[in-house]
Design a protein around this motif. Structure first.
Motif, PDB file in Angstrom:
ATOM      1  N   TYR A  77       9.697  -3.615  -5.486  1.00 56.73           N
ATOM      2  CA  TYR A  77       9.630  -2.171  -5.274  1.00 56.73           C
ATOM      3  C   TYR A  77       8.247  -1.645  -5.643  1.00 56.73           C
ATOM      4  CZ  TYR A  77      10.541   2.810  -5.429  1.00 56.73           C
ATOM      5  OH  TYR A  77      10.471   4.160  -5.226  1.00 56.73           O
ATOM      6  N   GLN A  78       7.687  -2.102  -6.763  1.00 53.49           N
ATOM      7  CA  GLN A  78       6.363  -1.643  -7.182  1.00 53.49           C
ATOM      8  C   GLN A  78       5.304  -2.014  -6.139  1.00 53.49           C
ATOM      9  OE1 GLN A  78       7.408   0.713  -9.497  1.00 53.49           O
ATOM     10  NE2 GLN A  78       5.288   0.358 -10.009  1.00 53.49           N
ATOM     11  N   VAL A  79       5.400  -3.189  -5.576  1.00 55.91           N
ATOM     12  CA  VAL A  79       4.451  -3.615  -4.544  1.00 55.91           C
ATOM     13  C   VAL A  79       4.575  -2.714  -3.322  1.00 55.91           C
ATOM     14  CG1 VAL A  79       3.885  -5.489  -2.926  1.00 55.91           C
ATOM     15  CG2 VAL A  79       4.297  -5.999  -5.355  1.00 55.91           C
ATOM     16  N   LEU A  80       5.792  -2.530  -2.831  1.00 57.11           N
ATOM     17  CA  LEU A  80       5.998  -1.699  -1.649  1.00 57.11           C
ATOM     18  C   LEU A  80       5.621  -0.242  -1.924  1.00 57.11           C
ATOM     19  CD1 LEU A  80       9.424  -3.128  -0.404  1.00 57.11           C
ATOM     20  CD2 LEU A  80       7.146  -3.624   0.516  1.00 57.11           C
ATOM     21  N   SER A  81       6.023   0.255  -3.064  1.00 54.83           N
ATOM     22  CA  SER A  81       5.726   1.633  -3.444  1.00 54.83           C
ATOM     23  C   SER A  81       4.222   1.847  -3.595  1.00 54.83           C
ATOM     24  CB  SER A  81       6.451   1.975  -4.750  1.00 54.83           C
ATOM     25  OG  SER A  81       6.122   3.264  -5.185  1.00 54.83           O
ATOM     26  N   GLY A  82       3.549   0.886  -4.213  1.00 54.70           N
ATOM     27  CA  GLY A  82       2.095   0.983  -4.351  1.00 54.70           C
ATOM     28  C   GLY A  82       1.415   1.106  -3.001  1.00 54.70           C
ATOM     29  N   LEU A  83       1.856   0.310  -2.053  1.00 54.76           N
ATOM     30  CA  LEU A  83       1.288   0.397  -0.704  1.00 54.76           C
ATOM     31  C   LEU A  83       1.618   1.736  -0.051  1.00 54.76           C
ATOM     32  CD1 LEU A  83       2.014  -3.207   0.599  1.00 54.76           C
ATOM     33  CD2 LEU A  83      -0.243  -2.197   0.167  1.00 54.76           C
ATOM     34  N   SER A  84       2.801   2.255  -0.309  1.00 57.45           N
ATOM     35  CA  SER A  84       3.216   3.505   0.329  1.00 57.45           C
ATOM     36  C   SER A  84       2.367   4.691  -0.117  1.00 57.45           C
ATOM     37  CB  SER A  84       4.698   3.786   0.055  1.00 57.45           C
ATOM     38  OG  SER A  84       4.897   4.291  -1.256  1.00 57.45           O
ATOM     39  N   MET A  85       1.703   4.580  -1.255  1.00 58.33           N
ATOM     40  CA  MET A  85       0.911   5.683  -1.806  1.00 58.33           C
ATOM     41  C   MET A  85      -0.558   5.631  -1.392  1.00 58.33           C
ATOM     42  SD  MET A  85       2.397   6.066  -5.664  1.00 58.33           S
ATOM     43  CE  MET A  85       2.464   4.322  -6.122  1.00 58.33           C
ATOM     44  N   THR A  86      -0.940   4.684  -0.568  1.00 58.37           N
ATOM     45  CA  THR A  86      -2.353   4.516  -0.217  1.00 58.37           C
ATOM     46  C   THR A  86      -2.615   4.981   1.214  1.00 58.37           C
ATOM     47  OG1 THR A  86      -2.012   2.265   0.566  1.00 58.37           O
ATOM     48  CG2 THR A  86      -2.583   2.533  -1.751  1.00 58.37           C
ATOM     49  N   PRO A  87      -3.847   5.411   1.480  1.00 58.72           N
ATOM     50  CA  PRO A  87      -4.202   5.763   2.858  1.00 58.72           C
ATOM     51  C   PRO A  87      -3.988   4.554   3.770  1.00 58.72           C
ATOM     52  CG  PRO A  87      -5.919   6.463   1.321  1.00 58.72           C
ATOM     53  CD  PRO A  87      -4.948   5.610   0.546  1.00 58.72           C
ATOM     54  N   GLY A  88      -3.323   4.789   4.867  1.00 59.51           N
ATOM     55  CA  GLY A  88      -3.068   3.710   5.815  1.00 59.51           C
ATOM     56  C   GLY A  88      -2.056   2.696   5.312  1.00 59.51           C
ATOM     57  N   ARG A  89      -1.438   2.988   4.164  1.00 59.26           N
ATOM     58  CA  ARG A  89      -0.450   2.074   3.549  1.00 59.26           C
ATOM     59  C   ARG A  89      -1.009   0.652   3.460  1.00 59.26           C
ATOM     60  NH1 ARG A  89       4.442   4.348   7.191  1.00 59.26           N
ATOM     61  NH2 ARG A  89       3.991   2.439   8.291  1.00 59.26           N
ATOM     62  N   THR A  90      -2.291   0.562   3.066  1.00 58.68           N
ATOM     63  CA  THR A  90      -3.018  -0.707   3.048  1.00 58.68           C
ATOM     64  C   THR A  90      -3.840  -0.832   1.780  1.00 58.68           C
ATOM     65  OG1 THR A  90      -3.196  -0.621   5.466  1.00 58.68           O
ATOM     66  CG2 THR A  90      -4.737  -2.076   4.315  1.00 58.68           C
ATOM     67  N   LEU A  91      -3.821  -2.019   1.185  1.00 55.31           N
ATOM     68  CA  LEU A  91      -4.666  -2.332   0.026  1.00 55.31           C
ATOM     69  C   LEU A  91      -5.094  -3.785   0.107  1.00 55.31           C
ATOM     70  CD1 LEU A  91      -2.940  -0.889  -3.197  1.00 55.31           C
ATOM     71  CD2 LEU A  91      -5.171  -0.283  -2.299  1.00 55.31           C
ATOM     72  N   ARG A  92      -6.257  -4.065  -0.449  1.00 54.50           N
ATOM     73  CA  ARG A  92      -6.622  -5.465  -0.644  1.00 54.50           C
ATOM     74  C   ARG A  92      -5.612  -6.079  -1.605  1.00 54.50           C
ATOM     75  NH1 ARG A  92     -13.233  -5.556  -1.252  1.00 54.50           N
ATOM     76  NH2 ARG A  92     -13.630  -5.398   0.998  1.00 54.50           N
ATOM     77  N   MET A  93      -5.294  -7.326  -1.367  1.00 54.05           N
ATOM     78  CA  MET A  93      -4.340  -8.027  -2.230  1.00 54.05           C
ATOM     79  C   MET A  93      -4.814  -8.031  -3.678  1.00 54.05           C
ATOM     80  SD  MET A  93      -1.564  -9.298  -0.640  1.00 54.05           S
ATOM     81  CE  MET A  93      -1.080 -10.815  -1.468  1.00 54.05           C
TER      82      MET A  93
END
Length: 163
Positions: A46-62
């Motif tokens: 959930y933390q991984v998915l939620s973290g991505l959901s809070m970013t522009p473009g729902r994208t982050l470097r690993m």
């Protein structure tokens, strides 16, 4: 090697430390239980998915996502593989620097976060906010910030943007 005598905890410090350690163990386990039961997700997933959901473009470097999730790249890679298998995220080379891999939350992954969030927030409220006063929220935020600062910088994460 230092020959200085350790600064042992006094009784008040030891009681505080033991209370904190107990909280650090029990709180994530309680959140994990709720998320597993109600959403079929671990707290970490959930933390991984939620973290991505809070970013522009729902994208982050690993690597940034690993820092946000407080885990190793290896653990995140194993989790990302499971989440990819469920269709909730995909990984792709970073077009700005091919040495990095991006984690991208899919529409299905966003729907999963949105479906899991109400139950998760209700559990966070029940376990953390309902037992505290508003003044205690501020104290907890301040204490958490000071401890996090002592641990070191947290950069580029959804809750701690890069300076």
């Amino acid at each position: 090697m230092s020959t200085d005598e350790p600064r042992w905890l006094d009784s008040a410090e030891e009681e505080t430390w033991l209370a904190m350690v107990t909280l650090l163990m029990r709180f994530p386990a309680a959140l994990d239980t709720q998320l597993q039961r109600d959403a079929g997700l671990s707290h970490f997933e959930y933390q991984v998915l939620s973290g991505l959901s809070m970013t522009p473009g729902r994208t982050l470097r690993m690597s940034v996502l690993a820092e946000f999730a407080a885990c190793s790249l290896s653990r995140l890679s194993h989790t990302a593989k499971r989440l990819e298998g469920r269709g909730w995220l995909h990984r792709t080379p970073d077009p700005e620097d091919g040495r990095y891999t991006l984690a991208v939350l899919t529409d299905e992954g966003m729907a999963k976060v949105e479906a899991a969030a109400p139950g998760h927030v209700a559990e966070v409220r029940r376990l953390l906010f309902d037992p505290l006063t508003k003044a205690q929220y501020g104290q907890l935020k301040s204490i958490s910030g000071r401890v996090n600062d002592a641990i070191g910088p947290l950069r580029g994460c959804p809750s701690h943007p890069a300076p």
